[in-house]
Design an enzyme around this catalytic site. Sequence first.
Site, mmCIF file in Angstrom:
data_model
loop_
_atom_site.group_PDB
_atom_site.id
_atom_site.type_symbol
_atom_site.label_atom_id
_atom_site.label_comp_id
_atom_site.label_asym_id
_atom_site.label_seq_id
_atom_site.Cartn_x
_atom_site.Cartn_y
_atom_site.Cartn_z
ATOM 1 C CD GLU A 111 11.153 -37.073 37.590
ATOM 2 O OE1 GLU A 111 12.372 -37.386 37.530
ATOM 3 O OE2 GLU A 111 10.239 -37.918 37.695
ATOM 4 C CG PHE A 170 4.926 -46.517 46.960
ATOM 5 C CD1 PHE A 170 6.199 -47.083 46.983
ATOM 6 C CD2 PHE A 170 4.374 -46.167 45.740
ATOM 7 C CE1 PHE A 170 6.893 -47.294 45.806
ATOM 8 C CE2 PHE A 170 5.057 -46.387 44.564
ATOM 9 C CZ PHE A 170 6.329 -46.949 44.590
ATOM 10 C CD GLN A 171 6.878 -43.478 43.622
ATOM 11 O OE1 GLN A 171 5.871 -43.019 43.090
ATOM 12 N NE2 GLN A 171 7.926 -43.907 42.937
ATOM 13 C CE LYS A 227 -3.553 -41.726 42.076
ATOM 14 N NZ LYS A 227 -2.951 -43.068 41.920
ATOM 15 C CG MET A 229 35.658 -23.303 36.002
ATOM 16 S SD MET A 229 36.554 -21.924 35.293
ATOM 17 C CE MET A 229 35.247 -21.013 34.479
#
Lengths: 586, 189
Positions: free
Chosen positions: A53, A115-116, A165, A483
């Site tokens: 993502e 969940f999630q 949802k 760097m």
Amino acid sequence: MTQEQMTGAKMVVEALKDQGVEVVFGYPGGAVLPIYDEIFQQNHIRHVLVRHEQGAVHAAEGYARSTGKPGVCLVTSGPGATNAVTGLTDALMDSIPIVVLTGQVPTFMIGNDAFQEADTVGITRPCTKHNWLVRETDKLSETIHQAFHVAVTGRPGPVLVDIPKDVQFADGGYTRPEDVKSHYAPQTKGDMAVIEALVDVIETAERPVIYSGGGVINSGDKASSLLRQLVDMTGFPITSTLMGLGAYPANGKSWLGMLGMHGLYEANLAMHDCDLMINVGARFDDRITGRVQDFSPRSIKAHIDIDPSSINKVIRVELPIIGDVAVVLEDLLTVWKARGAKTNAPAVRDWWAQIEEWRKVDCLKYTQKGKVIKPQHALVRLEELTKDHPKRYICTEVGQHQMWAAQYLNFNEPNRWMTSGGLGTMGYGFPSSIGVQMAHPDGLVINVAGEASWLMNMQEMGTAVQFNLPVKQFILNNERLGMVRQWQELLHGERYSQSWSEALPDFVKLAEAFGAKGIRIESPDDLDEGIKEMLAHDGPVIVDCLVEKHENCFPMIPSGEPHNSMILGENVDTSTAIKEGGGVLV
Amino acid sequence: MSQLDIKKGTSKHSAYDLRDPHSTTIERHTLAVVVDNEAGVLARVIGLFSGRGYNIESLTVAEIDHTGHRSRITVVTTGTAAVIEQIKAQLGRIVPVHEVHDLTTEGPSVERELALFKVTGTGDARVEALRLADIFRANVVDSTLQSFTFEVTGTSEKIDAFAELMWPLGLTEIARTGVVALSRSERAS
Ligand SMILES: Cc1cc2nc3c(=O)[nH]c(=O)nc-3n(C[C@H](O)[C@H](O)[C@H](O)COP(=O)(O)OP(=O)(O)OC[C@H]3O[C@@H](n4cnc5c(N)ncnc54)[C@H](O)[C@@H]3O)c2cc1C
Ligand SMILES: Cc1ncc(C[n+]2csc(CCOP(=O)(O)OP(=O)(O)O)c2C)c(N)n1
């Protein structure tokens, strides 16, 4: 008004269509399945399946920066949303308009550690311009339209809409974009009295400099063309931040090059010694100002910025102008022309003579000798072999290579340079190049990378290959976190703690493992041929360009120092170059 | 040297100009912020203060317009003149914020705070507490044989002063609302 009834999931697709969205970068999961089902059943919007993502958000950023249109992402709840956080923060720091849609657990389960489940609006509140949790399907389409409006209006930025949802499954009325009212309308027109006062000093200034920034790019093509007009008509020298490169062309005659920590000597000294500084859409970042007390001590400063909080935040200015760059520059030019388009030409000529003296220092000088490729040389060759391409887009990762790219590549148009400036996110460049290529199928999209940064989002090779995106990954491989190593050399007694890239993959084989092309360039003699081979290949390519391992990026203004104490290129004693105390700053 | 006709360090058209921009003096300002009463709006305001390291001395919030769903947040904050300006600008860019008013600089204003005091005691102390309460125009809103609960309204200083006097007389608990304020001009601020 009768509204068309549809499910929330359908509404999402409908709203995106109405917003003119062509591409969505995303990754599915349980909490967004209804939306994915709708995406499956239509042909208007292309969905690019990323491999992480974070990649989706950077791709959306690349898409946005290279088109001026908002980029769009769709990710699932919980881990999908938390993976998007780095990209959101990146977009917030660099003022990039993106719209991220996240799935959420059903409203009746919110707060139950379902969940999630993650508190997505809570987590992303400080890293979005605004965000919304939509609890009713009836409000969904309106909220999405609002989100687009907020993302692109005023100072652009990332927004997020969290969609449970059950809201996706339920039916509701669809609101069309034209029926949505918003109170959010930042001021775009500048105060004419201050614009007049700026014209007064433009007419009399002896040592003027224009310091432009990302705000010009944000404002759009018209802003760039007005900026060019202002510079060309006044003959004033112009420098730009990392974020503003291309707004004024690098081949323009008043161009001083980039300023700041790794900016050009002449640009920084002009900033330090000027008597009039006109900041056009830049934010006095600490990479620019160095030690604030000593920043351009003798100048009168004007600042054009759409965000009132940018004004007087870091540097106090005498002429603050709150407004959109294009609108303000148009007014400024109108007033100045009406008053005869005067400048203090003899003084400005002397000023240029002084600048030419500084230029003679030739601060970007380097010497390519021997069998090891200097990274600067690799970029000079890349520039030479690609500069005539009419649609060249450059992305970068973060590190030395990024600064060298800014110094040695030339940008003559806005929206051709995608880099992570404010957050400095390693792993930005590769996914960003995917977003750019999606927006410009016939563009030449090159990501100038360091090997360490590139590995941070290398999984996106899958995306590039799946969608046959011919992005060129030009890796300047110094086998170091260059760097970081440079700072350790300068500030930490050459104790190279954890700044070596160990156990690197064979990048050629890696490319091949993904079904792409890999090229290794090992010697200066092979550079041109390798680059040409990269350009000739119609598909994703990884170039593993082995470069000098301990090259330093100069010029450099050490953190917390003023502009006139710059470390120049070759032959510096790096063990004593930075004073005690410089190390506390980043 | 340059001939530019602007005094360095001045800023055109800003009230901020009237004060020394480099001053290190800490000022106390009361800000009124009118916001859409939507979920999370208070978290945004508080997150702004904590995230950027600004002070909150007190903060009150309630919906003031039930049909328009507007809330008014009154924040008392402290900082240098430059920090106060930055706080106002930062508040102004929060999307659901409609108005930000600095009641300390935008003309005269009135400020009030309400506090409840529980004072426990018997005998002389109890009598003295009542007498002082009367002087402060505090109302007795509850009492038992051993205690009074007083309600005091006024400036924060008045409430501080009342607390100061009540401590020796058996003050056991205080609840304060924080400051609410309105400008004294005829128009809505
Ligand atoms: C390793 C590293 C080194 C770096 N070194 C340097 C360096 O040497 N030099 C350098 O320049 N940068 C450097 N940077 C980048 C630096 O950190 C900042 O990101 C950059 O300087 C900020 O650019 P900017 O001022 O143009 O502001 P941006 O972040 O682009 O902000 C834009 C400004 O314009 C305003 N604006 C937006 N839209 C509009 C509009 N429509 N009209 C008017 N105003 C608008 C915004 O409110 C904001 O104030 C470095 C970054 C990294 C990672
Ligand atoms: C996500 C992230 N982690 C850490 C850093 C700190 N950092 C800045 S540059 C750099 C090294 C980058 O190495 P490489 O990509 O190989 O580029 P080089 O500097 O060698 O050109 C690191 C670790 C960062 N900017 N971003």
